[in-house]
Write an enzyme that holds these catalytic residues in place. Structure first.
Site, PDB file in Angstrom:
ATOM      1  CD  GLU A  67      60.199  48.112  54.920  1.00 53.09           C
ATOM      2  OE1 GLU A  67      60.907  48.738  54.113  1.00 53.09           O
ATOM      3  OE2 GLU A  67      60.282  46.869  55.078  1.00 53.09           O
TER       4      GLU A  67
ATOM      5  CB  CYS B  27      60.657  46.869  48.284  1.00 52.62           C
ATOM      6  SG  CYS B  27      59.340  45.985  49.147  1.00 52.62           S
TER       7      CYS B  27
END
Length: 139
Positions: free
Chosen positions: A49, A77
């Site tokens: 990401e 996360c």
């Protein structure tokens, strides 16, 4: 999501945890992509990401990803969710839930208030890729 899954497969083949991500601008143009590179770069922050966000902001020449969608094979996360918050991304679409480290279990309100979330897209494919990768490490 299929393109993010392809990136995840490539990451797994390179010995990385198989996670892939793409950022799509309105109009369905891919403006950023990434896969985990924590082993290659020896950097615990080199998540798919983060790499996709950086590529997308460089493509746009701007720090915000308004009117963009992130497709990622695994639920982000907390670190990645924080970066997504700051990017003000409109939408996050993820495949497999992360029952240990996913943001929704640790801090579900961490995302920007205007960010919408869609989960479970190609979930089985994303889960199997991860399970097979970790099974291979244990044998």
């Amino acid at each position: 999501m299929a393109k993010a899954l392809d990136l995840a497969i490539q990451a797994g083949e390179a010995g990385e945890i198989p996670v892939g991500a793409i950022v799509v601008a309105s109009g369905s143009k891919i403006i950023g992509k990434g896969s985990n590179q924590t082993e290659q770069l020896n950097d615990v922050t080199a998540h798919a990401e983060i790499i996709a966000i950086t590529a997308a902001t460089q493509f746009l020449g701007a720090k915000y990803l308004k009117e963009c969608t992130l497709y990622v094979t695994l639920e982000p996360c907390v670190m990645c969710a924080g970066a997504l918050h700051w990017s003000q991304i409109d939408r996050i679409v993820f495949g497999a839930s992360d029952i240990k480290r996913g943001f929704s279990r640790v801090s579900p309100s961490i995302l920007h208030p205007k960010t919408s979330v869609v989960k479970g897209i190609l979930e089985t494919d994303c889960e199997m890729l991860l399970k097979n990768f970790f099974k291979g490490l244990r044998t």
